[in-house]
Design a protein around this motif. Structure first.
Motif, PDB file in Angstrom:
ATOM      1  N   LEU A   1     -37.015  -6.578  27.665  1.00  0.00           N
ATOM      2  CA  LEU A   1     -37.612  -5.601  26.768  1.00  0.00           C
ATOM      3  C   LEU A   1     -37.022  -4.221  27.041  1.00  0.00           C
ATOM      4  O   LEU A   1     -36.752  -3.864  28.191  1.00  0.00           O
ATOM      5  CB  LEU A   1     -39.126  -5.555  26.963  1.00  0.00           C
ATOM      6  CG  LEU A   1     -39.935  -6.769  26.499  1.00  0.00           C
ATOM      7  CD1 LEU A   1     -41.388  -6.601  26.918  1.00  0.00           C
ATOM      8  CD2 LEU A   1     -39.831  -6.943  25.000  1.00  0.00           C
ATOM      9  N   VAL A   2     -36.844  -3.459  25.983  1.00  0.00           N
ATOM     10  CA  VAL A   2     -36.325  -2.099  26.124  1.00  0.00           C
ATOM     11  C   VAL A   2     -37.481  -1.169  26.481  1.00  0.00           C
ATOM     12  O   VAL A   2     -38.538  -1.204  25.840  1.00  0.00           O
ATOM     13  CB  VAL A   2     -35.660  -1.636  24.810  1.00  0.00           C
ATOM     14  CG1 VAL A   2     -35.228  -0.175  24.906  1.00  0.00           C
ATOM     15  CG2 VAL A   2     -34.477  -2.541  24.479  1.00  0.00           C
ATOM     16  N   GLY A   3     -37.279  -0.346  27.528  1.00  0.00           N
ATOM     17  CA  GLY A   3     -38.268   0.680  27.855  1.00  0.00           C
ATOM     18  C   GLY A   3     -38.064   1.871  26.923  1.00  0.00           C
ATOM     19  O   GLY A   3     -38.350   1.800  25.731  1.00  0.00           O
ATOM     20  N   ASP A   4     -37.541   2.962  27.458  1.00  0.00           N
ATOM     21  CA  ASP A   4     -37.196   4.112  26.625  1.00  0.00           C
ATOM     22  C   ASP A   4     -35.763   3.998  26.122  1.00  0.00           C
ATOM     23  O   ASP A   4     -34.933   3.284  26.701  1.00  0.00           O
ATOM     24  CB  ASP A   4     -37.336   5.411  27.425  1.00  0.00           C
ATOM     25  CG  ASP A   4     -38.779   5.702  27.786  1.00  0.00           C
ATOM     26  OD1 ASP A   4     -39.669   5.333  26.987  1.00  0.00           O
ATOM     27  OD2 ASP A   4     -39.023   6.281  28.872  1.00  0.00           O
ATOM     28  N   ILE A   5     -35.469   4.725  25.046  1.00  0.00           N
ATOM     29  CA  ILE A   5     -34.093   4.859  24.571  1.00  0.00           C
ATOM     30  C   ILE A   5     -33.615   6.251  24.963  1.00  0.00           C
ATOM     31  O   ILE A   5     -34.182   7.259  24.526  1.00  0.00           O
ATOM     32  CB  ILE A   5     -34.002   4.651  23.056  1.00  0.00           C
ATOM     33  CG1 ILE A   5     -34.387   3.209  22.701  1.00  0.00           C
ATOM     34  CG2 ILE A   5     -32.591   4.964  22.555  1.00  0.00           C
ATOM     35  CD1 ILE A   5     -34.359   2.910  21.223  1.00  0.00           C
ATOM     36  N   VAL A   6     -32.600   6.297  25.807  1.00  0.00           N
ATOM     37  CA  VAL A   6     -32.094   7.559  26.344  1.00  0.00           C
ATOM     38  C   VAL A   6     -30.706   7.821  25.772  1.00  0.00           C
ATOM     39  O   VAL A   6     -29.812   6.978  25.869  1.00  0.00           O
ATOM     40  CB  VAL A   6     -32.029   7.515  27.886  1.00  0.00           C
ATOM     41  CG1 VAL A   6     -31.466   8.832  28.429  1.00  0.00           C
ATOM     42  CG2 VAL A   6     -33.401   7.230  28.478  1.00  0.00           C
ATOM     43  N   LEU A   7     -30.539   8.998  25.145  1.00  0.00           N
ATOM     44  CA  LEU A   7     -29.243   9.411  24.620  1.00  0.00           C
ATOM     45  C   LEU A   7     -28.654  10.480  25.520  1.00  0.00           C
ATOM     46  O   LEU A   7     -29.350  11.426  25.906  1.00  0.00           O
ATOM     47  CB  LEU A   7     -29.392   9.949  23.197  1.00  0.00           C
ATOM     48  CG  LEU A   7     -30.007   8.996  22.160  1.00  0.00           C
ATOM     49  CD1 LEU A   7     -30.122   9.700  20.812  1.00  0.00           C
ATOM     50  CD2 LEU A   7     -29.198   7.732  22.029  1.00  0.00           C
ATOM     51  N   LYS A   8     -27.408  10.326  25.846  1.00  0.00           N
ATOM     52  CA  LYS A   8     -26.727  11.310  26.696  1.00  0.00           C
ATOM     53  C   LYS A   8     -25.466  11.805  26.000  1.00  0.00           C
ATOM     54  O   LYS A   8     -24.695  11.015  25.472  1.00  0.00           O
ATOM     55  CB  LYS A   8     -26.370  10.692  28.047  1.00  0.00           C
ATOM     56  CG  LYS A   8     -27.591  10.394  28.913  1.00  0.00           C
ATOM     57  CD  LYS A   8     -27.193  10.013  30.329  1.00  0.00           C
ATOM     58  CE  LYS A   8     -28.411   9.849  31.217  1.00  0.00           C
ATOM     59  NZ  LYS A   8     -28.042   9.550  32.631  1.00  0.00           N
ATOM     60  N   GLY A   9     -25.294  13.125  26.013  1.00  0.00           N
ATOM     61  CA  GLY A   9     -24.085  13.743  25.454  1.00  0.00           C
ATOM     62  C   GLY A   9     -24.257  14.306  24.060  1.00  0.00           C
ATOM     63  O   GLY A   9     -23.344  14.940  23.531  1.00  0.00           O
ATOM     64  N   ASN A  10     -25.415  14.107  23.447  1.00  0.00           N
ATOM     65  CA  ASN A  10     -25.607  14.628  22.087  1.00  0.00           C
ATOM     66  C   ASN A  10     -26.166  16.050  22.136  1.00  0.00           C
ATOM     67  O   ASN A  10     -27.160  16.323  22.792  1.00  0.00           O
ATOM     68  CB  ASN A  10     -26.544  13.729  21.292  1.00  0.00           C
ATOM     69  CG  ASN A  10     -27.933  13.640  21.910  1.00  0.00           C
ATOM     70  OD1 ASN A  10     -28.063  13.302  23.082  1.00  0.00           O
ATOM     71  ND2 ASN A  10     -28.960  13.932  21.123  1.00  0.00           N
ATOM     72  N   SER A  11     -25.481  16.948  21.461  1.00  0.00           N
ATOM     73  CA  SER A  11     -25.951  18.332  21.337  1.00  0.00           C
ATOM     74  C   SER A  11     -25.857  18.814  19.897  1.00  0.00           C
ATOM     75  O   SER A  11     -26.588  19.713  19.485  1.00  0.00           O
ATOM     76  CB  SER A  11     -25.126  19.268  22.248  1.00  0.00           C
ATOM     77  OG  SER A  11     -23.752  19.229  21.878  1.00  0.00           O
ATOM     78  N   LEU A  12     -24.985  18.205  19.116  1.00  0.00           N
ATOM     79  CA  LEU A  12     -24.801  18.613  17.727  1.00  0.00           C
ATOM     80  C   LEU A  12     -25.825  17.972  16.794  1.00  0.00           C
ATOM     81  O   LEU A  12     -26.156  18.547  15.752  1.00  0.00           O
ATOM     82  CB  LEU A  12     -23.386  18.243  17.262  1.00  0.00           C
ATOM     83  CG  LEU A  12     -22.242  18.881  18.065  1.00  0.00           C
ATOM     84  CD1 LEU A  12     -20.901  18.316  17.623  1.00  0.00           C
ATOM     85  CD2 LEU A  12     -22.260  20.401  17.892  1.00  0.00           C
ATOM     86  N   ILE A  13     -26.310  16.803  17.159  1.00  0.00           N
ATOM     87  CA  ILE A  13     -27.329  16.108  16.365  1.00  0.00           C
ATOM     88  C   ILE A  13     -28.490  15.771  17.293  1.00  0.00           C
ATOM     89  O   ILE A  13     -28.287  15.298  18.424  1.00  0.00           O
ATOM     90  CB  ILE A  13     -26.765  14.828  15.721  1.00  0.00           C
ATOM     91  CG1 ILE A  13     -25.607  15.175  14.768  1.00  0.00           C
ATOM     92  CG2 ILE A  13     -27.847  14.059  14.963  1.00  0.00           C
ATOM     93  CD1 ILE A  13     -24.974  13.975  14.087  1.00  0.00           C
ATOM     94  N   THR A  14     -29.713  15.990  16.826  1.00  0.00           N
ATOM     95  CA  THR A  14     -30.886  15.802  17.667  1.00  0.00           C
ATOM     96  C   THR A  14     -31.131  14.328  17.984  1.00  0.00           C
ATOM     97  O   THR A  14     -30.702  13.425  17.247  1.00  0.00           O
ATOM     98  CB  THR A  14     -32.145  16.365  16.987  1.00  0.00           C
ATOM     99  OG1 THR A  14     -32.412  15.625  15.794  1.00  0.00           O
ATOM    100  CG2 THR A  14     -31.947  17.838  16.640  1.00  0.00           C
ATOM    101  N   THR A  15     -31.836  14.122  19.079  1.00  0.00           N
ATOM    102  CA  THR A  15     -32.176  12.759  19.503  1.00  0.00           C
ATOM    103  C   THR A  15     -33.031  12.056  18.452  1.00  0.00           C
ATOM    104  O   THR A  15     -32.826  10.872  18.164  1.00  0.00           O
ATOM    105  CB  THR A  15     -32.921  12.799  20.849  1.00  0.00           C
ATOM    106  OG1 THR A  15     -32.041  13.328  21.854  1.00  0.00           O
ATOM    107  CG2 THR A  15     -33.368  11.405  21.267  1.00  0.00           C
ATOM    108  N   SER A  16     -33.977  12.767  17.857  1.00  0.00           N
ATOM    109  CA  SER A  16     -34.852  12.149  16.857  1.00  0.00           C
ATOM    110  C   SER A  16     -34.070  11.708  15.622  1.00  0.00           C
ATOM    111  O   SER A  16     -34.366  10.666  15.020  1.00  0.00           O
ATOM    112  CB  SER A  16     -35.969  13.123  16.463  1.00  0.00           C
ATOM    113  OG  SER A  16     -35.433  14.297  15.890  1.00  0.00           O
ATOM    114  N   ALA A  17     -33.072  12.495  15.240  1.00  0.00           N
ATOM    115  CA  ALA A  17     -32.255  12.139  14.080  1.00  0.00           C
ATOM    116  C   ALA A  17     -31.415  10.892  14.361  1.00  0.00           C
ATOM    117  O   ALA A  17     -31.198  10.059  13.479  1.00  0.00           O
ATOM    118  CB  ALA A  17     -31.361  13.311  13.694  1.00  0.00           C
TER     119      ALA A  17
END
Length: 221
Positions: A125-141
């Motif tokens: 099962l997936v816990g959290d979804i973590v994005l690394k390196g994004n600054s131009l587009i938001t995590t929610s988008a």
């Protein structure tokens, strides 16, 4: 005249006897053929009666995914004629669902009945979804265009689609060089799914010469 009549009468009698004989022989032949035709019409196709049929399809190893959901994905069904090729295709169909780490199968054949057992190993099962390196587009988008969701089973088919969706999102926003370059899958249930993104931005250029070293910063620094 008497002479002609004496010849014609025996000939007519002979013709009548010959006709009756042929009719009797034809009737006998037809009667003999009818049972054979009837029996052949009721027989199954060649080899059908001796074919091995699937008596049961069993799924083991699944704890999160419902058994019926797996069975519904298969083209083979109970009472169908069994073959090793059909078993192999069914195994690949289960694997193609993208939610199993491994899929194995074995068949037990006895008295022209085949029981097929598929053993699956579920992905975590997936816990959290973590994005690394994004600054131009938001995590929610970014997470909005993803099929993978927290607290859901990791699905490799969905993950491949997510990578393409993220790359396409950046491209639509004018960042054609941005892309997902690394994915860390959860090793066990509730571990995070980590997605690394390179946005294709050069922050610093270092110029070195024999006399001195200088740095050129990008406009946003």
């Amino acid at each position: 005249m008497f002479f002609i009549r004496s010849i014609l009468i025996p000939l007519c009698l002979l013709f009548a006897l010959s006709f009756n004989f042929d009719a009797i022989e034809i009737d006998k032949l037809s009667a003999a053929l009818l049972p054979l035709t009837s029996n052949n019409a009721t027989q199954d196709a060649p080899g059908a009666q001796s074919a091995i049929r699937i008596s049961e399809i069993i799924i083991t190893g699944n704890t999160t995914i419902d058994t019926q959901e797996i069975l519904d994905s298969l083209t083979i069904k109970s009472n169908a004629i069994y073959s090793e090729t059909k078993e192999t295709i069914a195994r690949k169909q289960i694997k193609a669902l993208g939610i199993f780490k491994s899929v194995n199968s074995k068949s037990i054949i006895q008295n022209k009945q085949a029981k097929i057992i598929f053993h699956v190993e579920e992905l975590p099962l997936v816990g959290d979804i973590v994005l690394k390196g994004n600054s131009l587009i938001t995590t929610s988008a970014i997470t909005k265009v993803m099929k993978s969701k927290p607290n859901k089973m990791l699905n490799l088919s969905h993950l491949r689609s997510d990578i393409n969706a993220i790359n396409e999102l950046y491209k639509k926003n004018g960042y054609s060089h941005a892309k997902v370059y690394r994915v860390q899958n959860p090793e066990q249930s509730r571990d995070p799914l980590v997605i690394h993104i390179s946005e294709g931005i050069i922050n610093t250029i270092i110029i070195r010469s024999e006399e001195h070293t200088s740095e050129l910063q990008s406009p946003d620094h």
